[in-house]
Design a protein around this motif. Structure first.
Motif, short mmCIF file in Angstrom:
data_model
loop_
_atom_site.label_atom_id
_atom_site.label_comp_id
_atom_site.label_asym_id
_atom_site.label_seq_id
_atom_site.Cartn_x
_atom_site.Cartn_y
_atom_site.Cartn_z
N THR A 1 -6.23 -72.03 -34.49
CA THR A 1 -5.85 -73.11 -33.49
C THR A 1 -4.14 -72.70 -33.08
O THR A 1 -3.51 -72.26 -34.08
N GLU B 1 -1.63 -67.89 -47.00
CA GLU B 1 -0.85 -68.33 -45.96
C GLU B 1 -1.87 -68.96 -44.91
O GLU B 1 -2.75 -68.13 -44.57
N ARG B 2 -1.79 -70.00 -44.51
CA ARG B 2 -2.62 -70.68 -43.33
C ARG B 2 -2.07 -71.02 -42.10
O ARG B 2 -2.65 -71.77 -41.28
N GLU B 3 -0.70 -70.80 -41.97
CA GLU B 3 -0.12 -71.44 -40.78
C GLU B 3 1.28 -70.56 -40.76
O GLU B 3 1.75 -70.21 -41.59
N TYR B 4 1.71 -70.29 -39.52
CA TYR B 4 3.13 -69.84 -39.05
C TYR B 4 3.31 -70.33 -37.85
O TYR B 4 2.75 -70.88 -36.94
N THR B 5 4.87 -70.70 -37.87
CA THR B 5 5.38 -71.17 -36.67
C THR B 5 6.05 -70.22 -36.01
O THR B 5 6.96 -69.36 -36.32
N ALA C 1 -7.91 -78.99 -40.70
CA ALA C 1 -7.34 -78.41 -39.74
C ALA C 1 -5.96 -78.88 -39.59
O ALA C 1 -4.63 -78.19 -39.36
N GLU D 1 -6.26 -84.22 -34.62
CA GLU D 1 -6.36 -83.53 -35.85
C GLU D 1 -5.40 -84.40 -36.69
O GLU D 1 -4.23 -84.72 -36.34
N TRP E 1 2.98 -73.60 -33.11
CA TRP E 1 2.41 -73.66 -34.13
C TRP E 1 0.95 -73.19 -34.60
O TRP E 1 -0.02 -73.65 -33.89
N ARG F 1 -2.25 -71.92 -36.68
CA ARG F 1 -3.15 -72.15 -38.16
C ARG F 1 -4.22 -71.32 -37.83
O ARG F 1 -5.10 -70.92 -36.92
N TRP F 2 -4.74 -71.11 -39.11
CA TRP F 2 -5.97 -70.28 -39.33
C TRP F 2 -6.62 -70.55 -40.69
O TRP F 2 -5.69 -70.94 -41.80
N GLY G 1 -3.86 -80.39 -41.90
CA GLY G 1 -3.09 -80.31 -43.23
C GLY G 1 -3.71 -80.89 -44.25
O GLY G 1 -4.66 -81.18 -44.51
#
Length: 1648
Positions: free
Chosen positions: A580, A633-637, A1181, A1096, A590, A592-593, A1183
């Motif tokens: 997403t 890791e499941r997110e990155y900005t 999804a 979400e 942002w 996320r996966w 957090g």
């Protein structure tokens, strides 16, 4: 001839010399500059000369600016609508014909604008047409002649036009379908110029589009409402909608029709004429007709063909068919069904919103087919020539069974085949006519009408019943790849029949005895296989395989497991899931996966990561990428993006081998921002003295950063400290603005900026400089008369506050206040003049002075001042107390009025007003230039809802008056707040709500009593903004509000709120939220917008019922239940399990992430016997949710880790003190330690291993005394819980070490009656000076040496000690050891043996007793009674002495434990030959001291010579068990514990020793409560065969045998030094033992 010229005006001679405006030339010409009306008159020139006189007259008329038109009047026209008649009287023309009039108009109090620039000069009236209804108008005129423009007339009274119905429709009518029965309509009001009054509401009319039906109407009675939801409409129907506004005058014009469909619904009828029939054994054919379009309620998306078994309604087989709009009959198929099975069939039609109803079910059976294999083929009753074959019906009959076919043949001889057909009820058959001991192949198959089914076959030997097969053997593994391996094997016993199937099982991942075996592969119908490829394995995974073989009887046991192998690595097979992309900020997104599950890594977990690639959706710019190395890791900005730009993003996983597939692309747009630059090509042109026209061009598209809603022109006076002002231009298509109300002849800095929904952008740069045009100046300021005489005055002034150009001159006129203007005296002064002296005035008269300034545009407004020609002037009296009427109190201003005081014969020039803010403010100047003739003044710039007081003072030419009396206090009214709340955060709370937290404005910005808050919110439809932009361009008049969707509002009436849950929002929408505060007056400004994505939200509750089960010493099993469904806020994607050791949270806290919605986890690799706290949090999804309350669990006991470091101290040639640290991880309650030591090389050909078990978790040291000189020993120590852990090793070499002292001289012993003195001589000091001496002692019967006296000062070469510290009756050897910094030196040679026996006193001699007896007989004869008493007393005394001697001479069992202050037992081990004569103590023929042994209590030891003196051990020691050894005469072993305490014990029996510190506390008495339980088990063996010794922890109630003086250089571990007054000794008399204690066991040493 000399001539003289004299000029007169109206008969009076002109004073040419004193008037600067008048100049007389030599030829007599008169020049008058700066003429004005006072110069009008008849001028006479006289010429005087000797030749005669002459004169001529001339009349001067001065042309000047015309006067203002008089008596202007405005009235509504009776002839035309929207017109006003204006009349006026013609003014004085300034002696020059009028050229035109200029008419200006003010609409609704707006600034004056020129309406008509050239009105006929002869006209005195005009009709103004084209005005706007319901607006008020005001007019003024000025006349123009060839001199210039005169002053404006007075303003007319304001005239208002009556209202009319609106003449324009509402704008921007938008309709959008909301549901299948509702349409949302939005609009904006008609342009203000066409509203023609105050709007009262709107009428909406609507009808079905394209049909001749009537309208329906909706009336909205609130003009502030700009939207309406039309409900109860027809599903999926097109409507025409129009909107009109109305006011008090009537209904306005309807807008253009807009059409909109209601949203689609689901069909309300099923397809018609549905027919279903089976086409084969696995497929059904459907035919049907489409439903009537009017019942589809939307766009037909297709049909669903459904089939299900009657007993399994929930398990349906469904096929989707596309709609066919050409044919009336639709055809479709459902395949993959079960054979010969009844199905219910149905068809439905569906639209985008959902499915319609199903057609009536029809029952259909699929066709018959050949059956499957029979079940459970088996053989029994096997004889030489016959056997019975049994089977079961096929699992898949696929029809009606008609019978069975059975055939048999000799193995691999088809010519011997025999076949029989059996009825369908037969499930067994006896085969006869077989040949004995022959292998046959037997086949059985079922049959239907469609034919024979699959054959089941097996081999069997006649006469040999089949058996279970044996396990395969010799498993080998080769060809190891990422996803497959090859297994080679040797088949096991076949059970006398053929192998029908090979089964491969494996342990996956975790390999071990307790791990589960999984079936991973089967190979059928290959009985001769010897190898096979096992496919579908997971890459980079550990496997251990085993095999089974299956025959007709059953499955074999498993083979032995193969070796553990690991498959090779491979790139990941799957892309990260649930990708997403959300807006994070103006320049970031942002992403996320869902991380890959561990089983999908396909490689080394450390190498697993993720790669992100992103690019603009429009194709501009480069594709960028970023690598995330963390596998969980499941997110990155994604940062550094462009504002308001759409991006396309994908994610892939990678490992060391390569990358996996890319995920599906996701699209996201960065947040709208403010423009990053200003408009280009900015220009400014002054149009009048108070206005200018500003033009600009568009902002470059890349810099807009959002939808431009309008522009602001920023302007301020150059080099001024005043705040810049802004001129708002709404709409994104305007490119110019007319700035009005500017200062005249002022240089302005002008910039233009654009604004978006977010706020203002950067202004254009550099600023444009433009000056407004000049105009006539304002009045001069600050007129004062500092010098007043009876006939003259001096006047001073300051330039005009608004010069409106360059000042060219000043004109001063003065006249008596009672006369007309024509009598005034006029003076024109230079522009630099600031004062003027008027003379020739009449005393005690009032004069009026007027001063005007002149620019290029003419003379400006005059300032007037009165002055009295008197010298009796004084300062004025203060004004009266100022008052304010309540109706004159506003929020930011009040109307202050007062009565003037006496002016002191000097007219007041101005008033000064001061204000004071209550309660604690100081007086502050508000205005120092209030007009002199004012008695009321509007005091502005006040704070709303604030209390004030006021005071006034007057100023004349003499000075200031006193301040007036203070006014009554008053409070200004409330005003709308000046500031918005500060929104601290907006966070998703549930899937349809957000939680807003804010901070209210400061109290002084609320401007009243805070009543509550207002929250405005709206959806942000980013995809619709392109339409908004186009609409704005097509309509240049579009306002800001027209370019954005409308806000919904929540009103919060609790002023104490600081947070609020905004609910009932739409899922998966981005919202903009703004806040304001309001009070009783109104609402404050809106806060800057905050954006949030709704749909979400993190879980709002923690997992429930967390439970912990202790599985092993290193594993805890944790289970839980999910959070309540209402608090999950979406699908739970996994859990985070936080766990830590209770005692070491900061150092040990870890987290395990579970990326599956499972409700249990195994926490592994934990520390044994340790309490853990576990807390679980769910995440989705959005957090992480909250953690659960920590739950405590404890791992099971395990073997402890190795003890800590080993240390050695007090190393002599034969003994050492060993200490160690407790294990770092005890992993359970420590039961004790095992110490094993042995020489590294044999001693005298013997390697003896000694094992000592220490019970309890302390002490952590041991004194070992049976070592050999100069030998290296290896010590091994391990701790025990319920089992022993790993051991720690250390080596030590006995002394003497290099550099240690040499041996002292042979000790010389001097024996006294109760003491022994030892003398020696110093030996070689070694490599360092001697620091102290130590005396060792041993029983002369070859006992072990032990330290007797420590810490003898280095200067001393003799030492005396009491004999009480030795065991009476035992002979001792002594030796001396010198100590330096290198350690203990070589001992001296032993001294001669010395018995520890005191000399008997004389009263114990026999002769003394005889004498006493004789004396007693004599006394008996004299005094019988006295002698009887005396005899009894003596008898009692003898008994007492006898008891005392027994105690001092013989030790009981409990006294054998020698204790010092350390509270630990001494341990000795003597492995040598014992003899009666060399025992420690011999008294009265009984051995009370046996050879040294480790400990009191029961022991277990081994000694090769024990059998030689078993008869010497008293019965009280019978708990000892002794084991003979195979080797005789080995090295002895003796060990003990050493710990000192400072506790002093005293006993009356030894009071005579207390005063001597040498004897005091030398050997401690046994403490109370000493345990008689087994203290040590002690084993020593030769030739590497260890035996055992057990040493308990006596809870610190036992004491060791060695003392430690204060100056000891080799301190005992964990023991404080003794006080200086104490010295350790080896023995204390028996009577010093505590009550209830036992004497030492006979046969054990009482010292070490």
């Amino acid at each position: 001839m000399k001539r003289r010229y004299v000029w007169e005006k109206d008969g009076a001679t002109l004073a040419v010399e004193t008037n600067p405006r008048i100049r007389l030339d030599r030829n007599g010409s008169l020049h008058i500059s700066q003429t004005w009306s006072g110069d009008i008159g008849t001028y006479t020139c006289r010429v005087l000369s000797a030749g005669g006189n002459d004169s001529r007259n001339a009349h001067l008329r001065v042309r000047q600016l015309p006067h203002a038109p008089e008596h202007p009047v405005a009235t509504l026209s009776t002839m035309e609508r929207r017109a006003i008649n204006l009349t006026w009287a013609k003014p004085f023309d300034g002696n020059s014909p009028l050229m035109r009039y200029i008419l200006e108009m003010s609409e609704n109090n707006a600034p004056w604008t020129i309406l008509l620039a050239s009105v006929d000069p002869e006209a005195t009236s005009v009709m103004v047409k084209g005005l706007v209804p319901a607006r008020s108008y005001q007019f003024r005129l000025c006349a123009v002649n060839d001199v210039g423009k005169g002053q404006f007339s007075k303003d007319t009274e304001r005239v208002s036009l009556p209202e009319e119905p609106p003449t324009a429709p509402p704008q921007n009518v938008i309709a959008s379908g909301r549901t299948n029965q509702s349409i949302m309509i939005q609009w904006q009001p008609p342009p203000e110029s066409h509203q023609n009054g105050i709007l009262k509401g709107y009428i909406i009319r609507y009808c079905l589009a394209g049909l001749p039906v009537g309208y329906q109407f909706k009336n909205i009675t609130d003009a502030d409402v700009n939207n309406l939801l039309l409900e109860d409409l027809i599903i999926w129907t097109n409507y025409e909608i129009e909107v009109a506004a109305y006011n008090s005058a009537g209904l306005g014009v309807y807008s253009s029709k807009v059409t909109e469909w209601t949203l689609q619904g689901v069909p309300t009828v099923p397809p018609g004429n549905v027919h279903a029939e089976a086409t084969n054994s696995t497929a059904i054919r459907f035919t049907w007709n489409a439903p009537s379009p009017q019942f589809i309620n939307g766009i037909n998306q297709g049909y669903k063909l459904i089939a299900w078994e009657p007993t399994q309604e929930e398990e349906v087989t469904m096929v989707t068919a596309r709609p066919n709009f050409q044919d009336s009959i639709h055809v479709g198929f459902v395949s993959g069904l079960k054979k010969f099975t009844e199905y219910f069939t149905s068809v439905l039609c569906f639209t985008t919103p959902g499915d319609g109803p199903r057609s009536s079910p029809q029952l259909v059976r699929t066709h018959e087919d050949v059956p499957g294999p029979v079940g459970h083929l088996s053989f029994n009753d096997i004889l030489d020539t016959s056997l019975k074959v049994s089977w079961q019906e096929p699992g898949e009959k696929n029809g009606i069974l008609t019978g069975y076919r059975i055939s048999w043949e000799e193995y691999n001889r088809t010519n011997t085949r025999v076949t029989h057909y059996l009825p369908n009820v037969t499930l067994e058959y006896r085969v006869t006519g077989l040949t004995a001991l022959t292998t046959y192949t037997i086949e059985v198959a079922a049959m239907t009408s469609k034919g024979q089914g699959q054959v089941s076959a097996s081999t069997i030997s006649s006469g040999v019943p089949p058996e279970l097969p044996g396990a395969p053997t010799n498993l080998g593994i080769s060809n190891i790849g990422p996803r497959s391996v090859t297994l080679q094997f040797r088949p096991g016993y076949d059970g006398k029949t053929s192998i029908s199937r090979w089964v491969v099982e494996a342990q996956v991942g975790m390999i071990g005895e307790g791990e589960e075996w999984l079936l991973i592969y089967q190979l059928s119908n290959e009985p001769d296989a010897r190898s096979m490829e096992v496919p579908d394995l997971n890459p980079f995974t550990y496997y251990s395989f085993r095999m089974r073989q299956v025959n007709i009887v059953g499955t074999s046991p498993p083979s032995q497991p193969s070796r553990k192998i690991q498959t090779l690595q491979a790139p990941p097979d799957m892309a990260p899931a649930n990708v997403t992309l959300r807006t994070a900020s103006e320049t970031s997104l942002w992403l996320r996966w869902m991380p890959l599950p561990e089983m999908e890594y396909n490689g080394n977990p450390e190498s697993v990561g993720y790669k992100i690639k992103y690019s603009r959706s429009d194709g501009h710019g480069k594709t960028l990428s970023h690598t995330v190395q963390d596998r969980v890791e499941r997110e990155y900005t994604i940062e550094d993006l462009e504002e308001w730009t759409e991006y396309r993003v994908q994610v892939q996983a990678f490992n060391a081998i390569g990358s996996g597939p890319w995920s599906q692309a996701v699209v996201g747009r960065t947040r709208e921002s403010v423009p990053s630059s200003g408009p280009t090509n900015v220009s400014a042109l002054a149009t009048t003295s108070s206005s200018m026209l500003v033009r600009w061009s568009e902002i470059p598209e890349a810099d807009r950063n959002g939808l431009v809603l309008g522009y602001k022109v920023r302007y301020k006076e150059k080099d001024s400290d005043s705040q810049a002002r802004f001129w708002l231009v709404e709409g994104n298509s305007s490119r110019s603005a007319q700035l009005t109300g500017l200062g005249k002849y002022v240089l302005y800095e002008v910039q233009v900026l654009a604004f978006t929904r977010i706020g203002d952008g950067s202004p254009s740069h550099p600023p444009i400089l433009e000056r407004t045009l000049d105009d006539v100046p304002g009045p001069p300021m600050g007129i004062l008369f500092p010098e007043v005489r009876t006939t003259s005055v001096r006047l001073i002034w300051q330039p005009p506050a608004t010069p409106n150009g360059i000042i060219l001159a000043y004109q001063i006129t003065h006249r008596l206040n009672a006369t007309t203007a024509n009598t005034a005296t006029v003076e024109v002064l230079a522009p630099s003049a600031r004062q003027y002296m008027a003379t020739g005035l009449k005393p005690e008269s009032v004069y009026l002075f007027r001063i005007t300034a002149q620019t290029r545009k003419g003379w400006g407004e005059a300032a007037e001042a009165l002055v009295v020609t008197t010298e009796k002037r004084d300062r004025p009296q203060p004004p009266s107390k100022p008052v304010v009427q309540q109706e004159d109190v506003k929020a930011r201003s009040v109307l202050l009025s007062w009565e003037p005081g006496s002016d002191g014969l000097s007219p007041v020039r101005y008033y000064t007003i001061q204000t004071r803010e209550l309660p604690s403010g100081r007086w502050a100047l508000h205005s120092a230039s209030v007009s002199h003739n004012a008695s009321a003044f509007t005091v502005d710039r006040l704070k709303p809802f604030t209390s004030y007081k006021f005071r006034v003072k007057a100023t004349n030419d003499i000075g200031d008056s006193e301040f007036s009396e203070e006014s009554e206090s008053l409070t200004t009214l409330q005003a709308a707040p000046d500031e918005a709340p500060t929104i601290l955060s907006v966070t998703p709370h549930t899937t349809t709500s957000v939680l807003i937290r804010w901070q209210p404005p400061s109290e002084d910005k609320i401007n009243g009593i805070l009543l509550g808050f207002r929250i405005r919110y709206r959806e942000l439809l980013y995809e619709g903004l392109r339409g908004f932009t186009l609409r704005g361009i097509n309509n240049p008049g579009a306002k800001w509000a027209e370019l954005t969707s409308l806000y919904s509002m929540r009103n919060l009436t609790r002023p104490s709120l600081t947070q609020y849950e905004l609910d009932n929002l739409t899922k998966h929408r981005r919202y903009e939220i703004r806040m304001s505060v309001y009070n009783a007056v109104g609402e404050g400004p809106l806060s800057p917008p905050q954006e949030v994505f709704v749909g979400e939200a993190v879980p709002t509750a923690a997992p429930q019922n967390v439970a912990i089960h202790s599985a092993t010493a290193t594993q805890l099993d944790v289970t839980w239940e999910p959070p309540p469904l209402d608090n999950q806020n979406g699908d739970i994607q996994g859990y985070k399990i936080y766990f830590w050791e209770v005692q070491r949270r900061n150092l040990t806290e870890r987290v395990k992430t579970l990326f599956l919605a499972e409700n249990s986890v195994k926490l592994k690799n934990l520390t044994g016997y340790t309490a853990y706290m576990v807390s679980v949090a769910a995440f989705n999804a959005a957090g992480d949710g909250p953690r659960s309350t920590p739950t405590q669990g404890q791992t099971q006991q395990a073997a402890p880790s190795a003890p800590g470091s080993v240390k050695f101290s007090e190393l002599t040639t034969t003994s050492v003190n060993v200490s160690w640290d407790a294990p770092q991880f005890p992993n359970g309650p420590l039961e004790g330690y095992r110490l094993v030591y042995e020489p590294c090389t044999p001693v005298d050909g013997v390697s003896k291993i000694v094992t000592v078990d220490v019970k309890g978790n302390s002490p952590l040291w041991l004194k070992v005394k049976d070592l050999a000189e100069g030998m290296t020993y290896r010590f091994r120590i391990k701790a025990k819980t319920f089992t022993y852990g790993p051991e720690i090793e250390a080596n030590i070499t006995t002394g003497p070490g290099e550099g240690a002292p040499g041996p002292p001289g042979v000790p010389i012993i001097v024996r006294y009656s109760s003491a022994i003195a030892i003398h020696w001589s110093s030996g070689d000091p070694g490599k360092g000076p001697i620091t102290r001496y130590v005396i060792e002692a041993r029983p002369s019967d070859e006992g072990l040496w032990d330290i007797l006296i420590k810490d003898i000062p280095k200067e001393v070469t003799s030492y005396t000690f009491s004999m009480d510290i030795l065991k009476p009756g035992v002979s001792y050897d002594f030796r001396v050891i010198a100590v330096n910094d290198y350690g203990f030196g070589t001992p001296s040679s032993p001294s001669q043996s010395v018995p520890a026996q005191k000399a008997s006193p004389f009263y114990e001699e026999w002769w003394f007793l005889v004498v006493i007896a004789l004396v007693g007989l004599i006394f008996i004869l004299l005094l019988v009674f006295v002698l009887i008493i005396r005899g009894q007393s003596k008898k009692y005394s003898k008994k007492t002495d006898a008891g005392g001697n027994t105690k001092s001479g013989a030790l009981g069992h409990g006294e054998m434990l020698s204790l010092d202050e350390s509270s630990f037992p001494a341990l000795e081990l003597n492995n040598r030959r014992l003899s009666v004569k060399n025992s420690f103590c011999r008294k009265n023929g009984l051995y009370t001291r046996s050879p040294p042994r480790p400990s009191p209590g029961s022991l277990h030891y081994s000694d090769e010579d024990v059998t030689k003196y078993n008869d010497l051990i008293p019965a009280e020691s019978s708990s000892l068990t002794e084991k003979p050894s195979e080797i005789s005469d080995s090295q002895g072993s003796d060990s003990e514990y050493e710990v000192d305490t400072n506790t002093q014990k005293a006993h009356s029996f030894v009071n005579h020793y207390i005063s001597d510190p040498t004897y005091y506390n030398s050997w401690r008495r046994q403490q109370k409560g000493i345990s008689r339980a087994q203290a040590y088990s002690y084993t020593e063996s030769d030739s590497g065969e260890p035996d055992h010794v057990t040493v308990p922890n006596s809870n610190s109630t036992q004491q060791g045998s060695l003392f430690r003086p204060k100056a000891s250089r080799t301190p005992t571990p964990q023991n404080p030094p003794n006080p200086p007054s104490q010295q350790s000794t080896l023995y204390r008399p028996p009577s010093s033992l505590a009550p209830g204690s036992r004497a030492p066991i006979a046969g054990f040493s009482s010292f070490v």
